[in-house]
Design a protein around this motif. Structure first.
Motif, short mmCIF file in Angstrom:
data_model
loop_
_atom_site.label_atom_id
_atom_site.label_comp_id
_atom_site.label_asym_id
_atom_site.label_seq_id
_atom_site.Cartn_x
_atom_site.Cartn_y
_atom_site.Cartn_z
N ARG A 13 0.82 -1.21 0.00
CA ARG A 13 0.00 0.00 0.00
C ARG A 13 0.86 1.26 0.00
O ARG A 13 0.62 2.20 -0.75
N SER A 14 1.86 1.30 0.84
CA SER A 14 2.84 2.37 0.85
C SER A 14 4.10 1.81 1.49
O SER A 14 4.09 0.71 2.06
N SER A 17 3.67 0.87 5.08
CA SER A 17 2.44 0.15 5.42
C SER A 17 2.71 -1.35 5.48
O SER A 17 3.52 -1.88 4.72
N ARG A 18 1.99 -2.03 6.36
CA ARG A 18 2.07 -3.49 6.43
C ARG A 18 0.91 -4.15 5.69
O ARG A 18 0.70 -5.35 5.80
N GLU A 213 -5.32 -1.85 8.72
CA GLU A 213 -4.15 -1.25 9.36
C GLU A 213 -4.09 -1.50 10.88
O GLU A 213 -5.10 -1.57 11.56
N SER A 214 -2.88 -1.63 11.37
CA SER A 214 -2.49 -1.42 12.78
C SER A 214 -3.18 -2.26 13.84
O SER A 214 -3.90 -1.74 14.68
#
Length: 273
Positions: A13-14, A17-18, A213-214
């Protein structure tokens, strides 16, 4: 960083990012599942599973569709390659081929990391097999779904008939599989096949990425594994399994970081897995 595939594409994604995207990449044929897909898909999942940068995998499709089903050329090739003068050997070889195709789909459940289906356009036949093995499912409102196999004079054999009843209920699964009717993303949500629908592909991509995310990597892989194992266990066996799992991983840096972040009212920062 990642290998190159004929039928798939992997994107991050970036840089920080994971979240990684795994896209079916045969858009000229509606992302129909080729023979290459069934070899490459479990390899790609395994690569992402081993990649410490990857925390969550979003499964999507390049172009206008998620998946239009198994490529008819693949079906025809399968039929031709398994035929021989010996009926017993023909049947045995065909069974091996079906098991080979099944393993590619089951690789989703075997992947430690969560696999989220983000469906737009058509999700037909083999596409249903794939999303029923995913851990979470989302779609656009106008996505089109169909358990299509009876229209091709075959019995769905890659997992839909085993997994779909547990998701939408036995009666709904029976009706969808016997009629092969097409239904929308909105009905898929009513049935429970998808958790949430989005107005269009862009909103779907944004919403699913935010969902992905996260979270604590240890908590996420533990939750996935315990839920999958518990499907085939009694309540007592399931409780014993999760007790054993947590006794091994509960006391982690992730727990310390989660508690600290809550106390300090900030976003937690977890180490790579």
């Amino acid at each position: 960083m990642e290998e190159s595939y004929k039928s798939l594409e992997i994107k991050q994604r970036s840089r920080d990012s994971r979240v990684f995207y795994l896209l079916t990449n045969n858009p000229s044929r509606g992302n129909a599942l080729s023979r290459d897909f069934f070899t490459e898909f479990p390899a790609a999942l395994s690569s992402l599973d081993r990649n410490p940068e990857a925390g969550v995998i979003i499964l999507s499709g390049a172009g206008n569709h998620f998946c239009s089903g198994i490529d008819l050329q693949t079906l025809n090739s399968l039929s031709q390659q398994t035929r021989s003068a010996d009926t017993g050997r023909t049947v045995e070889k065909l069974r091996r081929e079906i098991k080979f195709l099944q393993r590619a789909v089951t690789a989703i459940e075997e992947c430690r990391k969560p696999v989220i289906a983000a469906v737009h356009g058509a999700c037909i036949g083999g596409g249903i097999d794939i999303i029923t093995a995913c851990d979470m499912r989302y779609s656009t409102e106008n996505a089109l779904f169909s358990v299509k196999e009876v229209d091709l004079a075959i019995t769905a054999d890659l997992g839909t008939l085993q997994r779909l009843p547990g998701i939408v209920g036995f009666g709904n699964a029976m009706e969808l599989a016997l009629t092969a009717r097409t239904f929308s993303g909105l009905e898929a949500k009513e049935l429970g096949l998808v958790t949430r629908v989005f107005s269009n592909k862009e909103a779907l991509e944004k919403g699913v990425a935010e969902i992905a995310e996260s979270k604590s990597p240890l908590a996420v892989i533990g939750t996935k594994r315990v839920l999958i194992q518990s499907r085939d266990l009694t309540l007592d066996q399931g409780l014993d399994y999760v007790a054993t799992w947590n006794s091994g991983v509960l006391l982690s840096d992730d727990l310390t970081e989660a508690l600290s972040a809550q106390h300090q009212k900030r976003k937690p920062l977890y180490a790579k897995l």
